[in-house]
Scaffold this motif. Sequence first.
Motif, PDB file in Angstrom:
ATOM      1  N   THR A  10     -16.589   9.886   1.586  1.00 10.55           N
ATOM      2  CA  THR A  10     -15.227   9.454   1.940  1.00 10.55           C
ATOM      3  C   THR A  10     -14.240   9.895   0.861  1.00 10.55           C
ATOM      4  OG1 THR A  10     -16.173   7.532   3.045  1.00 10.55           O
ATOM      5  CG2 THR A  10     -13.817   7.450   2.584  1.00 10.55           C
TER       6      THR A  10
ATOM      7  N   LEU B 299     -11.752   2.005   3.229  1.00  9.09           N
ATOM      8  CA  LEU B 299     -11.693   3.239   2.433  1.00  9.09           C
ATOM      9  C   LEU B 299     -11.302   4.433   3.305  1.00  9.09           C
ATOM     10  CD1 LEU B 299     -14.810   3.264   0.063  1.00  9.09           C
ATOM     11  CD2 LEU B 299     -12.428   3.078  -0.586  1.00  9.09           C
TER      12      LEU B 299
ATOM     13  N   CYS C 224       2.101   1.726  -3.422  1.00  7.04           N
ATOM     14  CA  CYS C 224       1.055   2.139  -4.351  1.00  7.04           C
ATOM     15  C   CYS C 224       0.662   3.592  -4.164  1.00  7.04           C
ATOM     16  CB  CYS C 224      -0.190   1.271  -4.157  1.00  7.04           C
ATOM     17  SG  CYS C 224       0.144  -0.400  -4.644  1.00  7.04           S
ATOM     18  N   GLY C 225       0.881   4.091  -2.956  1.00  7.91           N
ATOM     19  CA  GLY C 225       0.506   5.465  -2.685  1.00  7.91           C
ATOM     20  C   GLY C 225       1.167   6.441  -3.644  1.00  7.91           C
TER      21      GLY C 225
ATOM     22  N   ALA D 107     -11.039  12.203   1.119  1.00  8.89           N
ATOM     23  CA  ALA D 107      -9.727  11.685   0.714  1.00  8.89           C
ATOM     24  C   ALA D 107      -9.078  12.572  -0.351  1.00  8.89           C
ATOM     25  CB  ALA D 107      -9.880  10.263   0.183  1.00  8.89           C
TER      26      ALA D 107
ATOM     27  N   PHE E   9      -7.363   3.715   4.546  1.00 10.62           N
ATOM     28  CA  PHE E   9      -6.307   3.770   3.523  1.00 10.62           C
ATOM     29  C   PHE E   9      -6.528   4.879   2.490  1.00 10.62           C
ATOM     30  CE2 PHE E   9      -6.044  -0.578   5.132  1.00 10.62           C
ATOM     31  CZ  PHE E   9      -4.700  -0.634   5.448  1.00 10.62           C
ATOM     32  N   GLY E  10      -7.783   5.329   2.367  1.00 14.87           N
ATOM     33  CA  GLY E  10      -8.062   6.381   1.391  1.00 14.87           C
ATOM     34  C   GLY E  10      -8.088   7.759   2.021  1.00 14.87           C
TER      35      GLY E  10
ATOM     36  N   THR F 288      -3.543  -0.631  -7.926  1.00 17.66           N
ATOM     37  CA  THR F 288      -3.882   0.218  -6.774  1.00 17.66           C
ATOM     38  C   THR F 288      -5.390   0.282  -6.559  1.00 17.66           C
ATOM     39  OG1 THR F 288      -4.001   2.259  -8.061  1.00 17.66           O
ATOM     40  CG2 THR F 288      -1.867   1.685  -7.143  1.00 17.66           C
ATOM     41  N   TYR F 289      -6.123   0.196  -7.653  1.00 15.12           N
ATOM     42  CA  TYR F 289      -7.588   0.236  -7.526  1.00 15.12           C
ATOM     43  C   TYR F 289      -8.146  -1.098  -7.035  1.00 15.12           C
ATOM     44  CZ  TYR F 289      -7.909   4.804  -9.735  1.00 15.12           C
ATOM     45  OH  TYR F 289      -7.811   6.146  -9.992  1.00 15.12           O
TER      46      TYR F 289
ATOM     47  N   TRP G 166      -3.258   6.614   0.997  1.00  9.34           N
ATOM     48  CA  TRP G 166      -2.369   5.748   0.224  1.00  9.34           C
ATOM     49  C   TRP G 166      -3.018   5.218  -1.048  1.00  9.34           C
ATOM     50  CZ3 TRP G 166      -0.408   2.194   4.791  1.00  9.34           C
ATOM     51  CH2 TRP G 166       0.449   2.953   5.606  1.00  9.34           C
ATOM     52  N   LEU G 167      -4.332   5.001  -0.992  1.00 10.16           N
ATOM     53  CA  LEU G 167      -4.995   4.320  -2.112  1.00 10.16           C
ATOM     54  C   LEU G 167      -6.210   5.109  -2.586  1.00 10.16           C
ATOM     55  CD1 LEU G 167      -4.754   0.738  -0.620  1.00 10.16           C
ATOM     56  CD2 LEU G 167      -3.617   1.520  -2.693  1.00 10.16           C
ATOM     57  N   PRO G 168      -6.559   4.967  -3.857  1.00 12.79           N
ATOM     58  CA  PRO G 168      -7.723   5.707  -4.371  1.00 12.79           C
ATOM     59  C   PRO G 168      -9.024   5.176  -3.776  1.00 12.79           C
ATOM     60  CG  PRO G 168      -6.866   4.224  -6.048  1.00 12.79           C
ATOM     61  CD  PRO G 168      -5.915   4.154  -4.897  1.00 12.79           C
ATOM     62  N   THR G 169      -9.966   6.056  -3.590  1.00 15.51           N
ATOM     63  CA  THR G 169     -11.238   5.659  -2.974  1.00 15.51           C
ATOM     64  C   THR G 169     -12.341   5.439  -4.001  1.00 15.51           C
ATOM     65  OG1 THR G 169     -11.641   7.996  -2.648  1.00 15.51           O
ATOM     66  CG2 THR G 169     -10.847   6.763  -0.738  1.00 15.51           C
ATOM     67  N   VAL G 170     -12.249   6.091  -5.143  1.00 18.21           N
ATOM     68  CA  VAL G 170     -13.251   5.878  -6.191  1.00 18.21           C
ATOM     69  C   VAL G 170     -12.564   5.685  -7.537  1.00 18.21           C
ATOM     70  CG1 VAL G 170     -15.177   7.155  -5.169  1.00 18.21           C
ATOM     71  CG2 VAL G 170     -13.491   8.373  -6.529  1.00 18.21           C
ATOM     72  N   GLY G 171     -13.321   5.101  -8.446  1.00 16.17           N
ATOM     73  CA  GLY G 171     -12.821   4.921  -9.808  1.00 16.17           C
ATOM     74  C   GLY G 171     -12.270   3.520 -10.023  1.00 16.17           C
TER      75      GLY G 171
ATOM     76  N   ASP H 299     -10.136  12.628  -3.456  1.00 21.84           N
ATOM     77  CA  ASP H 299     -10.306  12.003  -4.770  1.00 21.84           C
ATOM     78  C   ASP H 299     -11.454  12.634  -5.547  1.00 21.84           C
ATOM     79  OD1 ASP H 299      -8.203  10.292  -4.387  1.00 21.84           O
ATOM     80  OD2 ASP H 299      -9.428   8.707  -3.509  1.00 21.84           O
TER      81      ASP H 299
ATOM     82  N   VAL I 289      -0.887   6.721  -7.338  1.00 16.06           N
ATOM     83  CA  VAL I 289      -2.256   7.228  -7.505  1.00 16.06           C
ATOM     84  C   VAL I 289      -2.183   8.504  -8.359  1.00 16.06           C
ATOM     85  CG1 VAL I 289      -4.261   8.150  -6.313  1.00 16.06           C
ATOM     86  CG2 VAL I 289      -2.988   6.261  -5.322  1.00 16.06           C
TER      87      VAL I 289
ATOM     88  N   THR J 131       0.829  -1.209   0.000  1.00 18.46           N
ATOM     89  CA  THR J 131       0.000   0.000   0.000  1.00 18.46           C
ATOM     90  C   THR J 131       0.859   1.253   0.000  1.00 18.46           C
ATOM     91  OG1 THR J 131      -0.195  -0.310   2.371  1.00 18.46           O
ATOM     92  CG2 THR J 131      -2.074  -0.957   1.068  1.00 18.46           C
TER      93      THR J 131
ATOM     94  N   ASP K 225     -17.342  10.740 -11.761  1.00 15.29           N
ATOM     95  CA  ASP K 225     -17.225   9.313 -11.420  1.00 15.29           C
ATOM     96  C   ASP K 225     -18.596   8.790 -11.028  1.00 15.29           C
ATOM     97  OD1 ASP K 225     -14.489   8.275 -11.547  1.00 15.29           O
ATOM     98  OD2 ASP K 225     -14.010   9.916 -10.185  1.00 15.29           O
TER      99      ASP K 225
END
Lengths: 518, 315
Positions: A248, B153, A19-20, A252, B156-157, B180-181, B162-167, A254, A23, A16, A238
């Motif tokens: 969320t 989510l 991977c961060g 985040a 980690f989101g 990663t997704y 660290w990681l994507p939350t959507v998509g 995103d 993104v 993880t 999205d």
Amino acid sequence: MKIRNGLLGTVMLAATLACGTVVPALADSMVRMALNADIRGTNPGVTRDGNTDIIHGHIIEGLVTYGANFEIIPMLAESYEVSDDGLTYTFHLRKGVKFHNGAVMTSKEVLWSWNRLAGPESESHCKNYFNGKNNINVVAAETPDENTFVIRLERPYAVFLATIARFDCGAMGILHPDSVNPDGSWNAPIGTGPYMLGDHLPGRYVELKRFPDYVSRDEPLNGYGGGKHAEVDTLHFDIVGEGAVAKTALQAGDLDLVQIDAMAAAELQGQPGFTVDATQSAVWDTYLLNPNDPLLKDVRIRQAMAHAIDPEQIMAAITEGFGKASPSPVPPMSANFTQVEAQYPAYDVELARSLMQQAGYDGEEITILATRRNGAYYERALMAQAMLMDAGFNAKLEVVEWGTQLEAYRKAEGYTMQSFSFSPRLQAGLSFEMFTGAATRKAWQDPEAIALVNESLQTGDPARLQRIIDELSRRFNTEVPAIGLGHRMLFTGLSDRVEGFENWGAGMLRGWMLRVAG
Amino acid sequence: MFLFVLRRIVMSVPTLILVAVIIFCLVRALPGDAALMMLGGNIDDESTLEMMRRQLGLDQPLPVQFLAWLREIFSGNLGISIRTGQPVGALILDRFGVTATVVLLAMGTALIVAIPAGLIAAHRHNTKVDYAIVVLTILKLSMPSFWVGLMLLVLFGAILGWLPTVGFVSMSQDFGLGLTYLILPVTSLALSEIAVMTRMMRAGSLEVMNRDYITHARAKGLPERQVLWRHVFPNAFAPTLTMVGIALAGLLAGAAVTETVFTLPGLGKLLVDSIYGRDYPVLQGALLFIAAIYVVTNLLIDIAYSFFDPKVRLS
């Protein structure tokens, strides 16, 4: 075992962490938003629903549209005239407006677009609004010159302009004929709007790209019209079905803009890095009463139910204190909302009990139908059930799936009262028409009310219209064909990365307002 | 084995036709009107509703609609989505690719963790290690998968970032980014399966460990590791394999909750959306496809069974 578990944890952590870094970063000129369901298609006025209309509204424009207070204003028309007899509408087109393919708009494309949706071969439901089946009968659509478009009606109809501005018809949007293939099948929309259709990966996302040659009107932004000065290069939507996930993702970083519910709005408000836009909409949340239910034939029972339910408490609860009761079908932002429309049956349990006694109520079951769909249908029904029971009604709550509830609504069977909502009607007469009429599903079938509604849709005299609306409002409070609750609050959560956004009561998102901060 | 497989495939044809009939009847028995849903509940007049029904082919008698659907099935198209106008077959395959990737990765991860965990718990029966494993699995089984997904989510989101939350990005488009997704949905799904399979593996191993042949293996001085992997594992894994088959088919048929939480465009999400939207062709096609998944998965599990249980013969 301890070692194995430890290793697993380390591997996951390392993965993880690694991977961060990959993104994707947001492009400076991209704003990411969420749609709660995918669009149905790209054919305005044909493949549509609420989300789809929002996307189409960025790509296409009509001759007229709705202003901030739901007044009709010109959009692709520079101006328009209505003949004294109310039968002829003449639209003078704006000059120099360009389609996304670079072609200049003329009356030829306007006529082609009109026939596409309103012509006899149209696949759009909108053609039934103009072919005489629903009060308006367009007998001719003409192009006297390349900058003029004329519509002739069989008989006058005051809400003709409001009808052509309907969002579900894409405002009878003007498209270039190259939007269809040579065989006539649909290809892609080539409109005049501030955004062009970009990528659409079904189930994943939709993108809109800024149209650099967009020709804006000179006026300031006004509702869905006026000047549109799009600054963001890409609007990325999205598909996020779950509200909690969208929230969320906003937290985040995103997503930049998401529609949220009242609870999330209350949680986000005041948090650094976010703003919340809370706007009252014209969506009417109500309790529809079944016109076919024998129990409800006695007006005293309906009145008792209205006095037993407190809209103020319910609205405060479902909006976390953001919203207020506005039980009239006419939305408060309407020019026709006056002191008369502000009146509604008072919450008075003793009066309710007295009316029940006078009507000889003997514990007959009141079935309240609701669904768990977004919009607090269930919560509204639950609170109404508790209040009705408190007054002595034998109220039972039945929760069904939305499709089932719609069917019950259409047939007017299987319920006594249902927690329901009506999408925005941006003309006061239509605010009553949506539940008034002879059709089985209509809650208000009183012939005098129907006649008043019909008159409100035909009169072109503003003073006369106000008198009719006031009269309908008084009758609504006395006859209680439905128990109004309020006009839904729209909540939008925004990251500080974007600015310039404001919601609008009609519920149509306006991406051309957005700017990337800094 | 070839004959066995061929016979099972031939037998599955009438099964799937029967399933098709049942699916069609059940879907049409659903309350609600697809045409009404298409119009978003806004009915301005009955003629608009009738026009929509005509466009969707819903004005035809049911037998005619069924025959039209059968024609679509045999042509391999499965029809056209009445909601989006996309071909149903291509839509299902596209969505199934996403689901299969997530499910197979999750199931693989779950097996890698659950088999040794179950074996060790059984081997250390009634010790702290056993208790810890049992408690952890019970804890996970008690947590709703929606909540676990959301917490992943958030952690980690939103918190760690660290990681994507959507998509979603397909690994075939960009392997690294695609991965990663997938990390969070695979982890979420794997956690649930680990809990179930560890308990199955533990129970199966405990039963096998009491058998005479295990006592005999230990008596003849085989190292404990060899006893576990050569004698306990193959015999204890057979019941777990049945569970794997059922779980795999179920998840391939659509991990709707996981797909919803992690915004994955998978088969489960497609199925749920088609139910809410009364998209009959997609709903029917997806259900038929799911029935076929069960047929194929059961066949594969039966074949795999013969490798672990010598008593099973494919005949």
